[in-house]
Design an enzyme around this catalytic site. Structure first.
Site, mmCIF file in Angstrom:
data_model
loop_
_atom_site.group_PDB
_atom_site.id
_atom_site.type_symbol
_atom_site.label_atom_id
_atom_site.label_comp_id
_atom_site.label_asym_id
_atom_site.label_seq_id
_atom_site.Cartn_x
_atom_site.Cartn_y
_atom_site.Cartn_z
ATOM 1 N N ASP A 406 5.920 26.647 -0.817
ATOM 2 C CA ASP A 406 4.927 25.562 -1.071
ATOM 3 C C ASP A 406 5.328 24.174 -1.174
ATOM 4 O O ASP A 406 6.682 23.813 -1.160
ATOM 5 C CB ASP A 406 4.410 25.824 -2.676
ATOM 6 C CG ASP A 406 3.411 24.855 -3.044
ATOM 7 O OD1 ASP A 406 2.186 24.835 -2.484
ATOM 8 O OD2 ASP A 406 3.453 24.127 -3.924
ATOM 9 N N GLU A 459 4.504 25.730 4.144
ATOM 10 C CA GLU A 459 3.168 24.833 3.873
ATOM 11 C C GLU A 459 3.727 23.296 4.159
ATOM 12 O O GLU A 459 4.164 22.841 3.161
ATOM 13 C CB GLU A 459 2.616 24.937 2.652
ATOM 14 C CG GLU A 459 1.210 24.435 2.548
ATOM 15 C CD GLU A 459 0.843 23.717 1.082
ATOM 16 O OE1 GLU A 459 -0.140 23.079 0.995
ATOM 17 O OE2 GLU A 459 1.707 23.486 0.330
#
Length: 725
Positions: A406, A459
């Site tokens: 993330d 990401e």
């Protein structure tokens, strides 16, 4: 006797829970020819020691609970004792008569940041020491004067189990006999500089009590009988670069709930979610963070338990069962993992030993102002080791098939979401976070070396180069990267009224310029259906028919474009509202034919994507894509070829207006008969049944740079896939 503490500074430190080395005073010691056992049990009325000749009483030498025994012959070690409290007596062993089991090699590797399986050293481990069963506790707190284990087994009293420190390593240890699985515990820490007392949960805790409690729970390991050996062997041999990857992104707490609105457990989800994914044709599931977190509304992205599956859905073995069932069904499991930041909850990692331990002291380096969280200090070996061990743990202990990392952009840039003067440059004067870059490279090398076939997915929302290129070539080493540019351009384009799309045609075509610079995943994720962004269906313009036709067209475009695929749960249902973490998806919508049609379309596209090599084999290779015509902005039509490694291909034609395009001529590289293998406008999906159901024959009419051409029908707001044969 009552003045003993005034004469004995060691005892004073024990009584005040300030002793830096309690093992030097408590336990069994030799003084010349005599042996002394000191026992601190503040809740015991009486105590006995088992010697070679039997049980002998200990003298209460201080009213606060210090007991002593002296003798010329040492008792058996570890020392067995009997305690009496409130008329009840029991037998145990003195924790201060057990030897250390930490090796110098473990401490050295941890200090170097290279103890990959630190979770086997740190935390609470059920074990047998010197023939006695109990739990060994190990924690890192270098700025502590004293660390104690507190729990339901010692009245949560920090005086009772003060730990042993291993020199300058800052690592503290104690073995407590008699403890069992499910005992609750925390660490009580006294800061060396300030004297501040902190009560913290275990950074390496393997499970935790139910919210709002924050204690860690002693957890047994190694009892689950895995049935996925064949899956892991196949994964290690698999050629994932050329394999289909169609990922279903799921938040386990809101995919579906029971009749009372309560969470389904990991095992219930295994029996409901796994068959659903099989039916829908997904190859992988990506779990929004299931590491322990206190707040539902954080979706799991504010992690407090980096080694603990959330107990919202069951035990660690229950999660293992879920993963095992996925593997037996042929579905890979990707874990959303959050090494970019952590919450400020005062019972967790934040200011763990009273100092900025896991984070930077300076908020210009150590805080995410947007999220109200702390940033890990990636330059500190022990912190880097903590994160690497967490990644290793999920892949090793839970057989995860990869990590989606993330917020990588926030890790790479020191000035991420910061104004002038709110950040500090690196040692070269730049804005790159050099320590985070090194950490990410180390992470990816470790995963790929230790877990063959496992994936790491970034990401990453900027144009940082070579994110998904090997470290040995100068890249960050990720397997794949989310294509945020393609996603933003596509959704922006689709939200325009079709009459205006001709002016934004470049948003459909620009992505091919950089499509092969990385190994891209095309994501329509949870982030696109929250915080006022609206659901995918609600983003689409037009009346009800047009909204659903646009949504069918969007899915067709995604599944035929270059790149692997990811969709958030609910996209396949045409959710009308935004995602709500506190409720189930709107499964009742499937009673309506519009929504039923979208689900059928997603299912059929998924299976087609897996069955047709041209749609997945060369996702990362420019040879797998060829524009037939990308310039028909007036009619808002694009058409292209997707190719497989053997040269076979399919022709994709997409019409982004509600105007039926019949008699549309398109060039093709191969003469012969063609058949329509997919049509988003099929009545089965809720469309108007316009298409090419009777097949097509090429004409020797050069067109669009090809020697032959077809005359086709492209449905309104629809897409067709045509294949030779």
């Amino acid at each position: 006797m009552l003045t003993k503490s005034k004469q004995d500074p060691h005892l004073n430190h024990i009584l005040n829970a300030r002793h830096h080395d309690p093992f030097s005073y408590l336990g069994l010691h030799q003084d010349g020819t005599q042996y002394i056992l000191r026992l601190f049990q503040p809740f015991a009325a009486r105590a006995w020691l088992q010697t070679a000749s039997g049980w002998v009483p200990l003298q209460r030498s201080h009213e606060a609970g210090l007991f002593e025994w002296k003798g010329n012959t040492p008792p058996p070690v570890p020392c067995r004792i009997r305690l009496e409290e409130n008329g009840h007596s029991w037998e145990t062993y003195d924790a201060y008569t057990f030897w250390t089991t930490l090796s110098p090699e473990e401490l050295y590797l941890f200090g170097e940041g290279r103890l990959k399986q630190a979770y086997r050293t740190f935390g609470a481990h059920l074990c047998e020491q010197q023939g006695v069963a109990g739990v060994r506790f190990v924690v890192w707190a270098p700025n502590a004067e004293r660390v104690s284990v507190i729990g339901n087994f010692n009245h949560w009293d920090g005086r009772m189990h003060q730990m042993r420190v291993h020199g300058s390593s800052g690592v503290w240890e104690i073995f407590i006999p008699g403890l069992t699985s499910s005992d609750l515990y925390k660490f009580e820490i006294r800061n060396r500089q300030t004297g501040q007392i902190l009560v913290k949960t275990d950074p390496y805790g393997f499970s935790f009590e139910q919210r709002p409690g924050t204690a860690a729970r002693v957890t047994a390991h190694g009892h689950y009988a895995w049935q996925d050996a064949e899956w892991l062997e196949d994964r290690a041999r698999a050629d994932w670069l050329h394999a289909p990857f169609n990922c279903y992104e799921v938040h386990l707490g809101s995919w579906r709930r029971d009749a009372h609105g309560e969470f389904l457990g990991y095992r219930e989800l295994a029996h409901q979610l796994v068959p659903y994914m099989q039916e829908m044709g997904y190859t992988h599931i990506e779990l929004l963070p299931v590491s322990e977190h206190p707040l539902n509304e954080s979706w799991g992205y504010q992690t407090t338990g980096y080694f603990a599956p959330t107990n919202r859905f069951g035990s660690p073995d229950d999660l293992r069962y879920f993963v095992d069932q996925c593997h037996q069904a042929g579905i890979g499991v990707i874990l959303d993992w959050v090494p970019g930041h952590f919450p400020k909850d005062d019972w967790a990692l934040a200011r763990f030993d009273g100092s900025a331990l896991f984070e930077h002291e300076d908020p210009r380096l150590g805080e995410h102002q947007d999220w109200g969280t702390y940033i890990f200090n990636y330059g500190r070996n022990e912190v880097r080791n903590f994160l690497l061990a967490s990644a290793h743990y999920w892949l090793e202990e839970f057989h995860m098939d990869g990590l989606r990392v993330d917020a990588v952009a926030s890790m790479l840039y020191l000035d991420y979401s910061r104004k002038e003067g709110e950040w500090l440059p690196n040692r070269h004067g730049g804005r790159e976070n050099l320590e985070a870059i090194d950490f990410l490279k180390q992470l990816n090398v470790m995963v790929h070396e230790d877990f063959p076939g496992a994936l790491t997915i970034a990401e990453e929302s900027t144009s940082w180069p070579m994110v998904s290129r090997p470290v040995y070539l100068g890249g960050l080493g990720f397997s794949m990267k989310w294509n945020m540019g393609w996603m933003n351009d596509t959704l922006s384009y689709m939200q325009h009224d079709p009459i205006h799309r001709r002016f934004h045609h470049d948003k459909l075509t620009f992505g091919q310029i950089y499509a092969y610079s990385e190994n891209f995943v095309l994501p329509f994720s949870h982030d696109e259906v929250v915080h006022g962004k609206r659901s995918l269906l609600d983003k689409m313009p037009g009346d009800t028919w047009q909204k659903f036709a646009n949504l069918r067209l969007l899915a067709t475009y995604q599944m035929t474009a270059s790149g692997k695929k990811l969709n958030f749960m609910g996209n396949e249902l045409a959710q009308g509202r935004e995602w709500n973490v506190n409720s189930s998806l709107d499964w009742h919508l499937l009673d309506l034919h519009w929504h039923q049609g979208i689900q059928r379309l997603h299912r059929d596209l998924s299976h087609l994507y897996r069955q047709v090599p041209a749609l997945h084999e060369l996702d990362f290779d420019a040879h797998g894509f060829e524009w037939i015509d990308c310039s028909d902005s007036d009619q808002s039509i694009i058409n292209y070829l997707r190719r497989a490694r053997d040269g076979s291909f399919v022709l994709v034609l997409l019409n982004f207006t509600p105007v039926l395009r019949s008699g549309y001529r398109v060039g093709t590289p191969l003469a012969g008969h063609y058949r329509e293998i997919f049509n988003s406008d099929a009545g089965y999906y809720g469309g108007s049944n316009q298409g090419n159901g009777n097949g097509l024959q090429t004409e020797a009419y050069p067109w669009m740079g090809h020697s032959h051409s077809l005359v086709v029908t492209i449905p309104p707001l629809g897409g067709v896939i045509i294949q030779p044969g």
